[in-house]
Design an enzyme around this catalytic site. Structure first.
Site, PDB file in Angstrom:
ATOM      1  N   ASP A   1       0.484  -1.496  -0.204  1.00  0.00           N
ATOM      2  CA  ASP A   1       0.045   0.118   0.158  1.00  0.00           C
ATOM      3  C   ASP A   1       1.094   1.466   0.148  1.00  0.00           C
ATOM      4  O   ASP A   1       0.319   1.814   0.415  1.00  0.00           O
ATOM      5  CB  ASP A   1      -0.960  -0.140   1.110  1.00  0.00           C
ATOM      6  CG  ASP A   1      -1.778  -1.063   1.175  1.00  0.00           C
ATOM      7  OD1 ASP A   1      -1.936  -1.496  -0.195  1.00  0.00           O
ATOM      8  OD2 ASP A   1      -1.777  -2.028   2.522  1.00  0.00           O
TER       9      ASP A   1
ATOM     10  N   LYS B   1       1.745   1.936  -5.718  1.00  0.00           N
ATOM     11  CA  LYS B   1       2.480   1.402  -6.462  1.00  0.00           C
ATOM     12  C   LYS B   1       1.565   1.135  -7.458  1.00  0.00           C
ATOM     13  O   LYS B   1       1.677   2.054  -8.869  1.00  0.00           O
ATOM     14  CB  LYS B   1       2.787  -0.230  -5.923  1.00  0.00           C
ATOM     15  CG  LYS B   1       3.859  -0.778  -4.993  1.00  0.00           C
ATOM     16  CD  LYS B   1       3.466  -2.000  -5.182  1.00  0.00           C
ATOM     17  CE  LYS B   1       2.231  -2.426  -4.299  1.00  0.00           C
ATOM     18  NZ  LYS B   1       2.313  -1.939  -2.372  1.00  0.00           N
TER      19      LYS B   1
ATOM     20  N   GLY C   1      -4.838  -4.214  -3.886  1.00  0.00           N
ATOM     21  CA  GLY C   1      -5.459  -2.896  -4.391  1.00  0.00           C
ATOM     22  C   GLY C   1      -4.464  -1.679  -4.261  1.00  0.00           C
ATOM     23  O   GLY C   1      -4.007  -1.201  -3.440  1.00  0.00           O
ATOM     24  N   HIS C   2      -4.477  -1.519  -5.464  1.00  0.00           N
ATOM     25  CA  HIS C   2      -4.041  -0.277  -6.239  1.00  0.00           C
ATOM     26  C   HIS C   2      -4.775   0.829  -6.666  1.00  0.00           C
ATOM     27  O   HIS C   2      -5.771   0.344  -7.870  1.00  0.00           O
ATOM     28  CB  HIS C   2      -3.564  -0.902  -6.916  1.00  0.00           C
ATOM     29  CG  HIS C   2      -2.536  -2.342  -6.918  1.00  0.00           C
ATOM     30  ND1 HIS C   2      -1.688  -2.896  -7.463  1.00  0.00           N
ATOM     31  CD2 HIS C   2      -1.574  -2.323  -5.698  1.00  0.00           C
ATOM     32  CE1 HIS C   2      -0.437  -3.422  -7.470  1.00  0.00           C
ATOM     33  NE2 HIS C   2      -0.838  -4.403  -5.607  1.00  0.00           N
TER      34      HIS C   2
ATOM     35  N   GLN D   1       1.681  -6.162  -2.667  1.00  0.00           N
ATOM     36  CA  GLN D   1       2.196  -5.842  -1.623  1.00  0.00           C
ATOM     37  C   GLN D   1       3.718  -5.569  -1.379  1.00  0.00           C
ATOM     38  O   GLN D   1       3.920  -4.371  -2.296  1.00  0.00           O
ATOM     39  CB  GLN D   1       2.587  -7.475  -1.884  1.00  0.00           C
ATOM     40  CG  GLN D   1       1.541  -8.738  -1.292  1.00  0.00           C
ATOM     41  CD  GLN D   1       0.612  -9.032  -2.697  1.00  0.00           C
ATOM     42  OE1 GLN D   1       1.499  -9.505  -3.690  1.00  0.00           O
ATOM     43  NE2 GLN D   1      -0.021  -8.860  -2.952  1.00  0.00           N
TER      44      GLN D   1
ATOM     45  N   THR E   1       2.769 -12.996   2.871  1.00  0.00           N
ATOM     46  CA  THR E   1       2.291 -12.953   2.133  1.00  0.00           C
ATOM     47  C   THR E   1       3.194 -14.032   1.218  1.00  0.00           C
ATOM     48  O   THR E   1       3.500 -14.431   2.073  1.00  0.00           O
ATOM     49  CB  THR E   1       2.478 -12.505   0.636  1.00  0.00           C
ATOM     50  OG1 THR E   1       0.582 -12.400   0.462  1.00  0.00           O
ATOM     51  CG2 THR E   1       2.783 -11.446  -0.487  1.00  0.00           C
TER      52      THR E   1
HETATM   53  P1  GDP Z   1      -0.681   0.444  -3.798  1.00  0.00           P
HETATM   54  O1  GDP Z   1      -1.488  -0.766  -3.032  1.00  0.00           O
HETATM   55  O2  GDP Z   1       0.720   0.716  -3.029  1.00  0.00           O
HETATM   56  O3  GDP Z   1      -1.350   0.615  -5.627  1.00  0.00           O
HETATM   57  O4  GDP Z   1      -1.548   1.217  -2.476  1.00  0.00           O
HETATM   58  P2  GDP Z   1      -3.043   1.575  -2.027  1.00  0.00           P
HETATM   59  O5  GDP Z   1      -3.945   2.237  -3.010  1.00  0.00           O
HETATM   60  O6  GDP Z   1      -3.037  -0.082  -1.901  1.00  0.00           O
HETATM   61  O7  GDP Z   1      -2.993   2.554  -1.000  1.00  0.00           O
HETATM   62  C1  GDP Z   1      -1.993   4.264  -1.541  1.00  0.00           C
HETATM   63  C2  GDP Z   1      -3.136   5.322  -0.998  1.00  0.00           C
HETATM   64  O8  GDP Z   1      -2.610   6.393  -1.386  1.00  0.00           O
HETATM   65  C3  GDP Z   1      -4.240   5.288  -2.485  1.00  0.00           C
HETATM   66  O9  GDP Z   1      -5.853   5.664  -2.171  1.00  0.00           O
HETATM   67  C4  GDP Z   1      -3.002   6.466  -3.227  1.00  0.00           C
HETATM   68  O10 GDP Z   1      -4.325   7.476  -4.324  1.00  0.00           O
HETATM   69  C5  GDP Z   1      -2.687   7.259  -2.386  1.00  0.00           C
HETATM   70  N1  GDP Z   1      -1.735   7.613  -2.786  1.00  0.00           N
HETATM   71  C6  GDP Z   1      -0.792   7.673  -3.727  1.00  0.00           C
HETATM   72  N2  GDP Z   1       0.311   8.556  -3.879  1.00  0.00           N
HETATM   73  C7  GDP Z   1      -0.507   9.773  -3.045  1.00  0.00           C
HETATM   74  C8  GDP Z   1       0.410  10.761  -2.530  1.00  0.00           C
HETATM   75  O11 GDP Z   1       1.956  11.345  -2.916  1.00  0.00           O
HETATM   76  N3  GDP Z   1      -0.277  11.504  -1.642  1.00  0.00           N
HETATM   77  C9  GDP Z   1      -1.846  11.493  -0.932  1.00  0.00           C
HETATM   78  N4  GDP Z   1      -2.137  12.107  -0.116  1.00  0.00           N
HETATM   79  N5  GDP Z   1      -2.209   9.714  -1.581  1.00  0.00           N
HETATM   80  C10 GDP Z   1      -1.442   9.332  -2.704  1.00  0.00           C
HETATM   81  P1  IMO Z   2      -1.296  -4.370  -1.853  1.00  0.00           P
HETATM   82  O1  IMO Z   2      -0.589  -4.728  -3.567  1.00  0.00           O
HETATM   83  C1  IMO Z   2      -0.973  -4.573   2.232  1.00  0.00           C
HETATM   84  C2  IMO Z   2      -0.911  -8.824   3.907  1.00  0.00           C
HETATM   85  C3  IMO Z   2      -2.247  -9.163   4.575  1.00  0.00           C
HETATM   86  C4  IMO Z   2      -1.917 -10.280   5.135  1.00  0.00           C
HETATM   87  C5  IMO Z   2      -0.654 -10.773   4.865  1.00  0.00           C
HETATM   88  C6  IMO Z   2      -1.331 -12.130   4.159  1.00  0.00           C
HETATM   89  O2  IMO Z   2      -2.499  -3.715  -2.010  1.00  0.00           O
HETATM   90  O3  IMO Z   2       0.095  -3.869  -1.245  1.00  0.00           O
HETATM   91  P2  IMO Z   2      -2.407 -12.868   1.819  1.00  0.00           P
HETATM   92  O4  IMO Z   2      -4.750 -12.658   1.798  1.00  0.00           O
HETATM   93  O5  IMO Z   2      -1.662 -12.208   1.173  1.00  0.00           O
HETATM   94  O6  IMO Z   2      -2.093 -14.507   2.236  1.00  0.00           O
HETATM   95  O7  IMO Z   2      -2.547 -12.262   3.367  1.00  0.00           O
HETATM   96  O8  IMO Z   2      -0.091 -10.178   3.739  1.00  0.00           O
HETATM   97  N1  IMO Z   2      -1.171  -8.178   2.439  1.00  0.00           N
HETATM   98  C7  IMO Z   2      -1.612  -7.170   1.898  1.00  0.00           C
HETATM   99  N2  IMO Z   2      -1.440  -5.760   2.242  1.00  0.00           N
HETATM  100  N3  IMO Z   2      -1.262  -4.692   1.157  1.00  0.00           N
HETATM  101  C8  IMO Z   2      -0.790  -5.191  -0.043  1.00  0.00           C
HETATM  102  O9  IMO Z   2      -1.424  -5.976  -1.368  1.00  0.00           O
HETATM  103  C9  IMO Z   2      -1.699  -6.887   0.885  1.00  0.00           C
HETATM  104  N4  IMO Z   2      -1.768  -8.114   0.297  1.00  0.00           N
HETATM  105  C10 IMO Z   2      -1.708  -9.422   1.124  1.00  0.00           C
HETATM  106  O10 IMO Z   2      -3.224  -7.743   5.093  1.00  0.00           O
HETATM  107  O11 IMO Z   2      -1.711  -9.607   6.527  1.00  0.00           O
HETATM  108 MG    MG Z   3      -3.226  -1.344  -1.518  1.00  0.00          MG
END
Ligand code: GDP
Ligand code: IMO
Ligand code: MG
Length: 427
Positions: A13, A16, A40-41, A223, A238
């Site tokens: 998170d 990416k 979850g991207h 991840q 994971t």
């Molecule tokens: P990922 O799993 O690595 O793709 O990240 P997620 O989407 O799960 O979580 C990142 C969150 O931060 C998302 O809601 C993005 O829209 C938000 N985000 C990404 N870059 C920035 C940033 O530079 N500033 C802010 N405020 N939000 C950001």
């Molecule tokens: P993105 O790509 C954050 C965590 C789960 C749990 C552990 C194992 O959005 O960064 P799993 O279902 O993979 O066997 O769970 O890994 N986990 C993540 N945490 N971002 C993710 O993906 C994750 N994918 C798995 O919460 O702790």
């Molecule tokens: Mg994510």
């Protein structure tokens, strides 16, 4: 032959999705190489917000071919619903390529994930419940079902039988659940065959030919480094390799082809699920990071655990991935703090430790050693260049760069595509 790997440097998170989408306009292929719909991207384009789980974030860039590599585990129902969701919003998904060697998350893998977690009780990992671990376990146990098996009914039947043989014993005798019928699973899987057929390809060949033709290929990790099955905080990880080496095995490219490895690094730290997290905050600062940063899981809706930046982890990510660059995200979230603590080392059983300990016990005992950096109060979300940032924000970035061991080549100051300060080009 530019081949870039883009991966999470912390516990996932980090942003990416945004970073991949940003590069999507200038790359020819975006390839997912591991994980599944546990990811979850979030991608924000103008006033549109997209949540992608299985599809590579490059799907939103019209010139880019999205690829799901052999190392990914694929839940066909999730893939098809993600595709139709994007189609309804006018996104062209017809270029998608899906590896025939990718493993399928079957309904019984999802069941096993859920019952195993329940059975673990207090010792549970806090998985996303999407069947990820059991599907990779089947792959390693050589009883997995691959995408190509959907196209040979008799082989599919034999493989599902083999996979359910032991599982049904465990489900009925140990977990007190009903046995899963082979026919029913086969029927459901066969129903996906025609729907997935237009996308299935020899992705290893496609990617390597693209590299030969000097096309730009971006490998997008799911991840993060600390969730890696080998290099993460095992067992709270994971079941795949998000680290850079995973791009080679999960997409079928040799390490000699990789030219750049970009670590996505949040300006503070978050984690979802169980496991150690030295800089975790349980006070109002943690609450504020969660609120201002919108730190709620995209996949499971769980609140993310929040804490200060941890330079020990960033250094570790540089080492195990061979990072050439960092993309620092969410700097804007830190606006308003008078002073910002940064973890520069750990104290473990009375001793100062500069590097991540390999021992799980030591890591569980690690207490952060903080250095206080001066904060800033100016709105930075409109900053377009490094010099637009207030002096203290510049110094915060420089300090993180110094501690983390690789140049910070881009800075996120908001969720949108254009809310980015590019310092060095990635291409
Ligand atoms: P990922 O799993 O690595 O793709 O990240 P997620 O989407 O799960 O979580 C990142 C969150 O931060 C998302 O809601 C993005 O829209 C938000 N985000 C990404 N870059 C920035 C940033 O530079 N500033 C802010 N405020 N939000 C950001
Ligand atoms: P993105 O790509 C954050 C965590 C789960 C749990 C552990 C194992 O959005 O960064 P799993 O279902 O993979 O066997 O769970 O890994 N986990 C993540 N945490 N971002 C993710 O993906 C994750 N994918 C798995 O919460 O702790
Ligand atoms: Mg994510």
């Amino acid at each position: 032959m530019p081949a870039l790997v883009l991966l999470g440097a912390q516990w996932g998170d980090e942003g990416k999705g945004k970073a991949t989408d940003l590069l999507g306009g200038s790359v020819d292929y975006v390839v997912r190489y591991q994980g599944g719909n546990n990811a979850g991207h979030t991608v924000v384009v103008g006033d549109q917000k997209y949540a992608l789980h299985l599809l590579p974030s490059g799907i939103l860039s019209p010139g880019c071919t999205p690829v799901i590599g052999n190392g990914v585990v694929v839940d066909p129902s999730v893939l098809l619903s993600e595709l139709s969701g994007l189609n309804e919003r006018g996104v062209d998904t017809s270029k998608l390529l899906l590896s025939g060697n990718a493993h399928i998350i079957t309904p019984y893998n999802v069941t096993v994930d859920k019952v195993t977690e329940r059975f673990l009780g207090k010792r549970k990992i806090g998985t996303t419940g999407r069947g990820i671990g059991p599907t990779y376990a089947d792959k390693i146990n050589r009883v997995g079902i691959r995408v190509q098996d959907l196209y040979d009914e008799s082989i599919l039947m034999q493989k599902v039988e083999a996979a359910l043989d032991v599982k049904n014993q465990i489900l009925t005798k140990l977990y007190n659940r009903r046995a899963i019928a082979v026919d029913q699973v086969v029927e459901e899987l066969l129903d996906y065959a025609d729907k997935l057929a237009p996308y299935v390809a020899d992705t290893v060949l496609v990617i390597n030919e693209a590299l030969e033709e000097d096309k730009v290929v971006l490998f997008e990790g799911g991840q993060g480094t600390l969730l890696d099955i080998d290099h993460g905080t095992y067992p709270f990880v994971t079941s795949s390799n998000p680290t850079a080496g995973g791009a080679c095995t999960g997409a079928g490219v040799g390490p000699t082809k990789i030219s750049r490895v970009i670590g996505i690094l949040k300006a503070y730290t978050t984690r979802v699920g169980a496991g150690p997290f030295p800089t975790e905050l349980f006070d109002e600062d943690g609450e504020a990071l969660r609120r201002i940063g919108g730190e709620r899981g995209v996949t499971t809706g769980r609140d993310r655990r929040c804490g200060w930046f941890d330079a020990v982890i960033a250094r570790y990510a540089t080492r195990v991935n061979g990072l050439t660059d960092f993309f620092l995200t969410k700097l804007d979230v830190l606006t308003g703090w008078e002073q910002i603590p940064v973890c520069v080392a750990y104290e473990i059983d009375g001793k100062r430790v500069e590097e991540l300990p390999y021992s799980q016990t030591d890591f569980h005992h690690a207490k952060p050693v903080y250095e206080m950096l001066p904060g800033w109060s100016e709105d930075i979300s409109k900053a377009k260049s490094f010099s637009d940032l207030p002096k203290n924000a510049q110094d915060y970035v420089k300090a993180l760069e110094e501690m983390s061991g690789a140049p910070i080549s881009a800075i996120g100051v908001g969720p949108g595509r254009d809310e980015t300060i590019q310092i060095n080009s990635f291409l």
